[in-house]
Structures are given as structure tokens and as C-alpha cells.
Scaffold this active site. Structure first.
Site, PDB file in Angstrom:
ATOM      1  N   ARG A  59       0.757  -1.123  -0.085  1.00 40.73           N
ATOM      2  CA  ARG A  59       0.050  -0.046   0.094  1.00 40.73           C
ATOM      3  C   ARG A  59       0.883   1.316   0.058  1.00 40.73           C
ATOM      4  O   ARG A  59       2.086   1.197   0.248  1.00 40.73           O
ATOM      5  CB  ARG A  59      -0.878   0.035   1.354  1.00 40.73           C
ATOM      6  CG  ARG A  59      -0.341  -0.030   2.497  1.00 40.73           C
ATOM      7  CD  ARG A  59      -1.091  -0.270   3.773  1.00 40.73           C
ATOM      8  NE  ARG A  59      -2.005   1.023   3.660  1.00 40.73           N
ATOM      9  CZ  ARG A  59      -1.863   2.098   4.423  1.00 40.73           C
ATOM     10  NH1 ARG A  59      -0.744   2.368   4.903  1.00 40.73           N
ATOM     11  NH2 ARG A  59      -2.797   3.175   4.443  1.00 40.73           N
ATOM     12  N   LEU A  60       0.280   2.422  -0.129  1.00 34.81           N
ATOM     13  CA  LEU A  60       0.897   3.803  -0.150  1.00 34.81           C
ATOM     14  C   LEU A  60      -0.047   4.409   0.779  1.00 34.81           C
ATOM     15  O   LEU A  60      -1.471   4.425   0.766  1.00 34.81           O
ATOM     16  CB  LEU A  60       1.177   4.525  -1.451  1.00 34.81           C
ATOM     17  CG  LEU A  60       2.308   4.047  -2.230  1.00 34.81           C
ATOM     18  CD1 LEU A  60       2.105   4.765  -3.662  1.00 34.81           C
ATOM     19  CD2 LEU A  60       3.501   4.520  -1.431  1.00 34.81           C
ATOM     20  N   ASP A  61       0.324   5.305   1.465  1.00 36.49           N
ATOM     21  CA  ASP A  61      -0.445   6.088   2.517  1.00 36.49           C
ATOM     22  C   ASP A  61      -1.296   7.154   1.729  1.00 36.49           C
ATOM     23  O   ASP A  61      -0.938   7.480   0.375  1.00 36.49           O
ATOM     24  CB  ASP A  61       0.279   6.850   3.547  1.00 36.49           C
ATOM     25  CG  ASP A  61       0.965   5.870   4.611  1.00 36.49           C
ATOM     26  OD1 ASP A  61       0.314   4.908   4.820  1.00 36.49           O
ATOM     27  OD2 ASP A  61       1.964   6.117   4.952  1.00 36.49           O
ATOM     28  N   HIS A  62      -2.512   7.625   2.401  1.00 39.03           N
ATOM     29  CA  HIS A  62      -3.339   8.441   1.449  1.00 39.03           C
ATOM     30  C   HIS A  62      -2.755   9.725   0.923  1.00 39.03           C
ATOM     31  O   HIS A  62      -2.892  10.304  -0.164  1.00 39.03           O
ATOM     32  CB  HIS A  62      -4.480   8.900   2.591  1.00 39.03           C
ATOM     33  CG  HIS A  62      -5.625   9.860   2.082  1.00 39.03           C
ATOM     34  ND1 HIS A  62      -5.814  11.039   2.436  1.00 39.03           N
ATOM     35  CD2 HIS A  62      -6.466   9.546   1.303  1.00 39.03           C
ATOM     36  CE1 HIS A  62      -6.530  11.892   1.808  1.00 39.03           C
ATOM     37  NE2 HIS A  62      -7.001  10.610   0.943  1.00 39.03           N
ATOM     38  N   SER A 102       0.459   9.713   0.128  1.00 40.68           N
ATOM     39  CA  SER A 102       1.816   9.359  -0.439  1.00 40.68           C
ATOM     40  C   SER A 102       1.162   9.359  -1.974  1.00 40.68           C
ATOM     41  O   SER A 102       0.276   8.945  -2.131  1.00 40.68           O
ATOM     42  CB  SER A 102       2.460   8.257   0.177  1.00 40.68           C
ATOM     43  OG  SER A 102       3.147   8.649   1.364  1.00 40.68           O
TER      44      SER A 102
END
Length: 212
Positions: free
Chosen positions: A45-48, A50
Site C-alpha cells: 500500500r501507499l498512505d493516503h 503519498s
């Protein structure tokens, strides 16, 4: 044979296809706004807040090989930080820093003259951040918000973070919201395979209510 999808996740988009929580009743952007391939799931995943490369696949074993820390896929980020880190700060990142969950492993770190990336939407406010520096950081771990915590530890908070590579896969040629497909042949890249060349990038047509 497996099919892998390389997506450039935009800023302020969830790394999932639905938004169950929402913010103040407002629907947040999700992967469904930019890619409409059924049956695929993100490998990691990637943070919101990022941006950058997100890999998606319908092959559970391949997802595990890409995302599990045991396989140590290096991840490379271009990071815009507050201020101008000196050589001592960069060396600390290279050697490893002590975070709340332990020492980080040594990272590869170098300064960049320019990011080579499209401007973020919305862009940073130069009045609030008059002096910034771009770094390229490669890590082999996957702790929560690790790169942001590392740069904050040496006194230079991250303002923008874009993942540009996961193992052999790169973001090259993809604008925010675009994706491309690659067909992988056994053995998988975690052994000695190499990614193939996919077709031209694709972008899902904008849908009503979707944020881009």
C-alpha cells in the site's frame, strides 16, 4: 504466467477500491476511480498522502512475494523535505536511525537536483515552505510511514513522498492516475525473472464524483 498492473497512485487517494470510513461524510478517492480491472488487489500500500508506484495483481502468491518483508523487495522514493539536510543528516539515514520501533536498516540516500516528477495537485505552498530539498531514498523494510519518520528524525520533515520503484518495477512513463499491464513468466522476479514491457499507459475515464 501472471499479469501485474503498475499504477501511479495520485496524492490523497486510498490504496483500496472502496472507502468505508469517509471524512466528514465526503467520499474519498479510491483506486476504483482510476483502474477498472476486476479481481485485482494491491501488493502492499501507499498512505493516503503519498504518491507513486502501486502494484496490483490477481495472483495471491505473487502478491505475497512482492509485499512480504521476507522477500526484501527494495523500494525507492523521491522525497521532498523541509530545509537543506547537511552531510551528517544524510549519513545518519545511510547508517540507520533509532525510531520508536527500533533501528532502521541502512538506506541508500542521495541528493537530487530536481525530482523529475510532475507537480503535485495541489502543489506545495512556497510561502510556507520556501526552502526544500529533493532526496532519493531506497529502503529494504516496510515499517509504517518509515521514510517520513526517518527524515523527521534527522530534522527535515517530509513534505512530499513519491515511490518510484519496487524491486525491478519502475514508475517511469506513468502520469498520476495512469496504469499499464505487464505479463510475467515463471520464474517470478523474486528469483531471476525480469518484468516484461507492457502496452502504453492507460487512464480510466473520469467518473462523476471521483477525485483525481
Amino acid at each position: 504466467m501472471s499479469t501485474l498492473y503498475l499504477l501511479h497512485k495520485p496524492y490523497r487517494m486510498l490504496s483500496q477500491f472502496t472507502d468505508r470510513a469517509g471524512v466528514d461524510g465526503e467520499r474519498r478517492a479510491t483506486l476504483a476511480d482510476v483502474i477498472d480491472v476486476p479481481g485485482i488487489y494491491p501488493a502492499g500500500r501507499l498512505d493516503h498522502d503519498s504518491e507513486g508506484l502501486l502494484l496490483l495483481c490477481d495472483d495471491g502468491e505473487l502478491i505475497h512475494r512482492i509485499s512480504h518483508p521476507r522477500h526484501k523487495q527494495p523500494k525507492t522514493y523521491r522525497v521532498q523535505v523541509e530545509g537543506e539536510p547537511d552531510d551528517a543528516a544524510l549519513q545518519a539515514l545511510r547508517q540507520g536511525v533509532a525510531l520508536g520501533d527500533g533501528m532502521t536498516k541502512p538506506a541508500k540516500v542521495r541528493r537530487l537536483e530536481a525530482s523529475g516528477l510532475p507537480e503535485r495537485d495541489p502543489p506545495l505552498d512556497p510561502r510556507r515552505h520556501p526552502v526544500t530539498t529533493w532526496l532519493e531514498i531506497t529502503i529494504s523494510e516496510g515499517r509504517n510511514r518509515q521514510v517520513r519518520r526517518m527524515t523527521a528524525h534527522v530534522g527535515h520533515p517530509t513534505l512530499r513522498l513519491v515511490r518510484v520503484a519496487i524491486g525491478p518495477w519502475r514508475l517511469d512513463g506513468l502520469a498520476p492516475g495512469e496504469w499499464r499491464r505487464e505479463t510475467l513468466h515463471a520464474p517470478t522476479p523474486s528469483r531471476r525473472g525480469r518484468p516484461g514491457q507492457g502496452p502504453a499507459p492507460r487512464r480510466k475515464p473520469a467518473t462523476r464524483g471521483g477525485r483525481r
